[in-house]
Each structure stands twice: as C-alpha cells, then as structure tokens.
Scaffold this active site. Structure first.
Site, PDB file in Angstrom:
ATOM      1  CD1 TRP A  73     -25.445  31.386  23.509  1.00  0.00           C
ATOM      2  CD2 TRP A  73     -24.454  32.443  21.748  1.00  0.00           C
ATOM      3  NE1 TRP A  73     -24.497  32.501  24.052  1.00  0.00           N
ATOM      4  CE2 TRP A  73     -23.848  32.881  22.992  1.00  0.00           C
ATOM      5  CE3 TRP A  73     -24.132  32.810  20.497  1.00  0.00           C
ATOM      6  CZ2 TRP A  73     -22.735  33.868  22.778  1.00  0.00           C
ATOM      7  CZ3 TRP A  73     -22.817  33.758  20.537  1.00  0.00           C
ATOM      8  CH2 TRP A  73     -22.095  34.276  21.685  1.00  0.00           C
ATOM      9  N   GLY A 100     -24.473  28.920  13.227  1.00  0.00           N
ATOM     10  CA  GLY A 100     -23.102  29.621  12.523  1.00  0.00           C
ATOM     11  C   GLY A 100     -23.255  30.807  12.082  1.00  0.00           C
ATOM     12  CE  LYS A 490     -16.091  26.256  35.831  1.00  0.00           C
ATOM     13  NZ  LYS A 490     -15.233  26.089  34.866  1.00  0.00           N
ATOM     14  CE  LYS A 608     -20.124  21.403  28.395  1.00  0.00           C
ATOM     15  NZ  LYS A 608     -19.257  22.061  29.248  1.00  0.00           N
TER      16      LYS A 608
HETATM   17  C1  G6P Z   1     -17.005  27.625  26.420  1.00  0.00           C
HETATM   18  C2  G6P Z   1     -17.376  26.829  27.635  1.00  0.00           C
HETATM   19  C3  G6P Z   1     -16.298  26.541  28.522  1.00  0.00           C
HETATM   20  C4  G6P Z   1     -15.249  25.984  27.895  1.00  0.00           C
HETATM   21  C5  G6P Z   1     -14.923  26.806  26.515  1.00  0.00           C
HETATM   22  C6  G6P Z   1     -13.925  25.845  25.616  1.00  0.00           C
HETATM   23  O1  G6P Z   1     -16.711  28.925  26.804  1.00  0.00           O
HETATM   24  O2  G6P Z   1     -18.386  27.499  28.461  1.00  0.00           O
HETATM   25  O3  G6P Z   1     -16.579  25.852  29.521  1.00  0.00           O
HETATM   26  O4  G6P Z   1     -13.951  25.725  28.622  1.00  0.00           O
HETATM   27  O5  G6P Z   1     -15.930  27.087  25.741  1.00  0.00           O
HETATM   28  O6  G6P Z   1     -14.469  24.860  25.114  1.00  0.00           O
HETATM   29  P1  G6P Z   1     -13.827  23.617  24.809  1.00  0.00           P
HETATM   30  O7  G6P Z   1     -15.185  22.594  24.213  1.00  0.00           O
HETATM   31  O8  G6P Z   1     -13.129  23.911  23.186  1.00  0.00           O
HETATM   32  O9  G6P Z   1     -13.351  23.014  25.747  1.00  0.00           O
END
Ligand code: G6P
Length: 613
Positions: A73, A100, A490, A608
């Site tokens: 990423w 990182g 969403k 994610k």
């Molecule tokens: C990213 C993901 C989200 C998630 C957020 C926080 O943006 O795409 O789906 O809600 O991170 O992630 P966490 O693992 O801390 O819930």
C-alpha cells in the site's frame, strides 16, 4: 497497510508466500513481490494485485525453501514494479520487505549517496536496505547485527524481513509500531504481518514487541533480541484461528460473507458473558479493574473509521444507561492535542485490527498520563490488546473485507454489554429494565438473521434504483445518528458515491440546500423517542422532492405512506437499535457497489489495517 510474509523450512516457499500474500492482500493491493533463495536470489515484482504476480511468475524459476513476500500500500513512490518490494541492496547481497515509514529516509539517502550508493526506486525502504548493506560491509557485521545497528539510526515505523544471500539459512525480522508475528512450525518458521498466512500451518506464534529483532534459522533456532542487544524470552502463544473463518466459502465476497455472519458473531461476542434467564452479565475485562472503571470520572473513547462510529454509540450507551460522562475522540486528533487526561479517566480504544497506528499512539499517550487503558479489539494478541491494562475481545473472527461490518456490530455488542453491566452495578438502571435488556440482547442474533432473510430482496431493488446517484445523504437521530455516519461511510468506501451522514435535525443547517429529485436520502427512522421529529424530517425532504429510503420498525405504516421506499427491521429496545439498523445499510452499500462494478473487498486506495499515521 502492506502485508509481509516470510518462510524458512523444508517446504517449497513459493506456494506458501503466494497464498500468504493472497490472505494478506486486504492490507494493501497496489503491487506485490517475492524473493526466493535457491543458490541464487530470484526477485519478482509486479504492479497490481497478487494475481498479476502469479501470472508473471508462471514461467519463472520459483524453486527454493526460503523466501519473503510483500503486498504493498504505497506511501513513498507511486505503485509500480520498481517501487514494489522486495528491495535489493546495491551489492545485490540483501533483500528486504518493509511495512511502515522510515521518516528520516531523505537524510539517510543523502548520506548514503555520498558513500556512493545509487537508488532504483523512490521508496524509503530501499534506503533502509542500503543502510544495512553499508553498515554490514563497513563493519563486516553479521546480518542480524547490521540490521540492529541500522535500525538504531532509523526514525519511523517498520516491520521488516531480510534475507542475506551470503548467510542464507536464516530470516531476520524486526518491528517497531508495525505488527509482526513469528509462526513456529515443525522444522519451519513463518513471519507475517498477522497470523492469517500462518494459521493453516501452525497455531504456535510469537508476537514481536516494538524494537525487537527475531532471527529464525533452518536448523530450528529462534532468537529474539532487543534493539539494545539484550536477549529476550519469546512468549509463545497458541492461536485459535479456524481456516474456514478465513475463506469466502459460498459467498461471492468476503464483505457479504461477513455481513451474513453477524447473527453468529454477535452471539459469539455474548457467549459466556450474558445469561438473561439467570439475570447476569459478565465482562471479564471490566471485572479485573472494577474499582477504577466503576469510579471513573469519565470515559474517553479513542478510535478511527468505523470503530469511531461504534465509539459514538458507546457514548450514547454509557451516558444513558450508566450515567458516565463520555468523550469520543478521533485517535489521530487526540494524540496530537495536549488533552487533559488523568488517572481518574478510563480510555477505551476501539479497534478491529488492534494495530491502527493513531489509536495505538493515543493509547500510549493516555497511559503515560496515568489513565486506565481498556481495549475493545478483534485481533487476538494485537498491539492494542497487549498495550492496554485490561480489555475484551469481540470474537468476530478474521474480518477480511476492507469495509468493516461484523467487527462494528461486535464492538457495539461489547459496548452495550459493558453499559448494561455498569448501569446495573452502579444503580443507574432498575433491575426490571436490566433484565429486559439482557433478554433483548440475547434476541439480537435471531433478529439479525430474520432481517437478513426478509430485507434482502427489497434492499437489492432499492440499490438498483439509486445506484447512479452521484451523492447520498444519511440522516438519523439519537442512537441512529452514528448509524447514519456509518451508512454513509460504507457507501463512500466501496461504491465511491459521495455520501454524508448527518443528525436528522441538523439537515436544516446546510444539507437541505442539496436536496432535489436526484438526491437519495436514507433516513434511519426506527426511533421510539423523537419519532414524530424524524417523521417531520422526512416530510421536509419530501417537500423538496428528495427520494426517501427509510429504515423503519416492522409494521410502521406512517412512514411507509410518505417515504419512497421502506426497509423494515425488527423492533428492539432503543439502546440496542444500532445492532439492527446498521445491517440494511451494509447490504445496501454492498449491492450498490456490486452494481457499479466496484471491487467490494478491496476498494481503491483503502487498506484494512492502517499502521501508518
Ligand atoms: C481503516 C479500515 C476501516 C477501519 C479503520 C479503523 O480505515 O478500512 O474499516 O474502521 O481503519 O481500523 P481499526 O482496525 O482500528 O478498527
């Protein structure tokens, strides 16, 4: 954010690395690469999905029993073949993968250029592998020592794995602020960003701590040292990850599977914690620090993304049921403010992954100010789970779809249990209401199941009606306001339609100007309190020719008369409504994204697990 996998053992590394990368692809999917050692070091990298790499390597030599793989990423440098990992040192001796950001890479790069190093890519990672090479060559160091010294000069976050072709029977791995786990098999080791590529081979793992360096060797040796060169005792843990939890099964997408898993995952979250017939609720983590939690001055909930929306519901729950003041903070803001936090505060970190960099940093800051830190986390053994004083797992199982669904309902279930428990113990809700809520909690999985069965067709139909809209507005009041935010998120995440969530009454202070016949307005109108108010809000939208899609309680004939479309959900007690009202919004965005031809599980630009700031 970037997925890392490494293997050393007796098996062929290639299939393990490729399958591992496929499992990790949700962490990043702009390019992928592998390096396999077999007398010679073969490095293959390709822009795009892991499948591109598979196609590319079909005709290549992929033999070898030691290797590393990476799915990227992008942070530094656009996604292309050159910037993809692994990166190779100038002398061709070292190969490295990295997750990182090396923040001082520019300074290091300048210094290395003066030493004669030349660089192929724009990445910070390539600088790191050159730095290790420089130290190794200059001081004639073993690879693990060169890595250790190099890392002491680095500012930033890293999870790395390195192979040295002159010392090829070992993998050297290290972490700081980016997750890394070592899997211990029979005569083999795995290294990965999270346990998903490892679980099918072994459930025995060691989660590395910050600033630790692990060396795993072909003859079965695992040694962990701190960056200060002190030997550490590996803490070996047994996972409980089932392979089928990581597979799509009969579903077309992980997201759909995870939406449909919710009756089970919500029930799993409550398992052994709620018993309505016997009138008890137990949240183990709360009981371990009962005094501080019960007597807290306030709760501060820190989170990002969907988890932040769950946190907002937590605010409504704790304030209404337990009468505890709550602040909900974006972790990224909290960490860089100079907030007033002290030992009378409880800071609750909500995180699916347990690795989100900002949430982790906010928690560290709160801990240093003396607050009790509580984690509500899905991933077992994750950094947040280890950093907190106490906490509760939501037991949702691996969530692979980038758009979070079952983790959200798991978080809300956990927060509901905590609020009901605290409310009863603190005497802020009467026993009769307490028992009623327990019973309703136990009914939620069945109600989600019913809702999923009954609403599916109607939701698909509505998706078809609004899929081409360029914008959408989501409105809700009270417990349904965070659901409006989550519904809008969403839709944005996976269908790329611009969407905003708003408190229904706030619509009059701005968004109403946007409403015309092209604007779908999704109103979550299941409220018992302020029902008439939300009906008025719907009328206001209709008066401006907006297209209203209303989420209503079963049998609501009033809103059915005025809205263009309604989706019915089973009735429940108001504090538990979010557990039901979010479900149709998850499905709606899923079907819209599908109809628009979007990649539901791997939406563009998103990752994610956001392990960089
Ligand atoms: C990213 C993901 C989200 C998630 C957020 C926080 O943006 O795409 O789906 O809600 O991170 O992630 P966490 O693992 O801390 O819930």
């Amino acid at each position: 954010m970037c997925g890392i996998v490494g293997y050393i053992g007796n098996k062929q590394a290639y299939p393990i690395l490729i399958n591992g990368l496929k499992r990790l692809e949700y962490r990043g999917y702009d390019s992928a690469g592998i390096a396999i050692f077999n007398g010679d070091l073969n490095v293959y990298k390709k822009q795009g999905k892991v499948q591109e790499l598979v196609n590319f390597t079909k005709s290549k030599n992929t033999q070898g029993t030691i290797g590393i793989g990476h799915t990227r990423w992008a942070t530094h440098g656009e996604p292309n073949d050159t910037n993809a990992h692994p990166h190779v040192s100038g002398n061709g001796r070292l190969t490295l993968i990295h997750n990182g950001i090396i923040e001082n890479y520019a300074l290091l790069k300048e210094a290395l250029k003066k030493e004669g190093h030349t660089f192929q890519s724009e990445t910070d990672t390539e600088v790191l592998v050159h730095l290790i090479e420089e130290l190794q060559t200059r001081e004639n160091l073993k690879i693990e020592e060169a890595v250790r010294v190099a890392l002491s000069k680095v500012i930033g976050a890293y999870a790395i794995v390195v192979i040295d072709r002159e010392d090829p029977d070992k993998l050297v791995a290290a972490r700081k602020a980016s997750p890394l786990v070592v899997g211990i098999g029979e005569d083999e080791f795995f290294v990965a960003s999270d346990p998903t590529p490892i679980a099918e081979f072994t459930q025995k793992v060691v989660f590395l701590n910050d600033e630790e360096i692990a060396v795993v060797t072909r003859d079965g040796d695992l040694q962990i040292k701190s960056i200060e060169n002190e030997i550490q005792n590996p803490f070996i843990q047994e996972l409980d990850i089932k392979i089928e939890e990581m597979e799509k099964g009969d579903f077309e997408h992980y997201m759909l599977k995870e939406i449909y898993e919710q009756p089970k995952t919500v029930a799993d979250c409550m398992r052994g914690r709620v018993n309505a017939a016997e009138g008890w609720i137990k949240v183990g983590g709360v009981d371990t620090c009962k005094d501080r939690i019960f007597n807290a001055n306030r709760f501060i909930i820190a989170a990002c993304g969907t988890s932040w929306h769950a946190g907002l519901i937590g605010e409504y729950l704790f304030e209404e049921l337990a009468r505890i003041p709550v602040e909900v903070e974006y972790a990224s803001e909290l960490r860089y403010r100079n907030p007033i936090i002290n030992e009378k505060d409880v800071v609750i970190a909500l995180s699916q992954s347990g690795e989100t960099a900002d949430t982790l940093a906010a928690l560290e800051m709160a801990k240093s100010k003396g607050a009790l830190c509580y984690g509500i986390v899905n991933n077992v053994g994750s950094s947040i789970a280890r950093l907190t004083h106490a906490g509760s797992y939501i037991h949702a199982g691996p969530e692979i779809g980038v758009a979070s669904t079952k983790a959200f309902t798991g978080q809300v279930t956990l927060l509901s249990m905590m609020a009901i428990h605290l409310g009863y113990e603190r005497g802020t809700i009467p026993r009769s209401y307490y028992l009623q809520l327990l019973e309703e909690l136990e009914n939620i999985p069945n109600k989600i199941d019913r809702l999923l069965k009954n609403a599916q067709k109607q939701i698909e139909f509505i998706a078809g009606e609004i899929k081409d809209a360029p914008n959408a507005l989501y409105l809700g009041r009270g417990y349904n306001f965070p659901i409006a935010l989550e519904g809008a998120l969403k839709l944005k995440e996976i269908s790329y339609i611009h969407a905003e969530g708003y408190p229904a009454a706030e619509m009059k202070h701005g968004p109403i100007a946007l409403i015309d016949e092209n604007m779908p307005v999704i109103v979550i109108a299941t409220n018992k309190s302020a029902y008439e108010k939300i009906v008025s809000n719907i009328q206001e939208v209709k008066a401006r020719k907006g297209k209203v899609i209303a989420i209503v309680k079963e049998g609501d004939s009033i809103i059915r008369e005025i809205a263009d479309y309604t989706i019915e959900i089973p009735d429940t007690d108001e504090p538990l409504t979010p557990l039901l009202s979010v479900i149709p919004l998850q499905l709606l965005s899923y079907h819209i994204a599908l109809m628009r031809g979007c990649n539901v599980d791997q939406p563009r630009n998103l990752a994610k697990s956001v392990t960089v700031e």
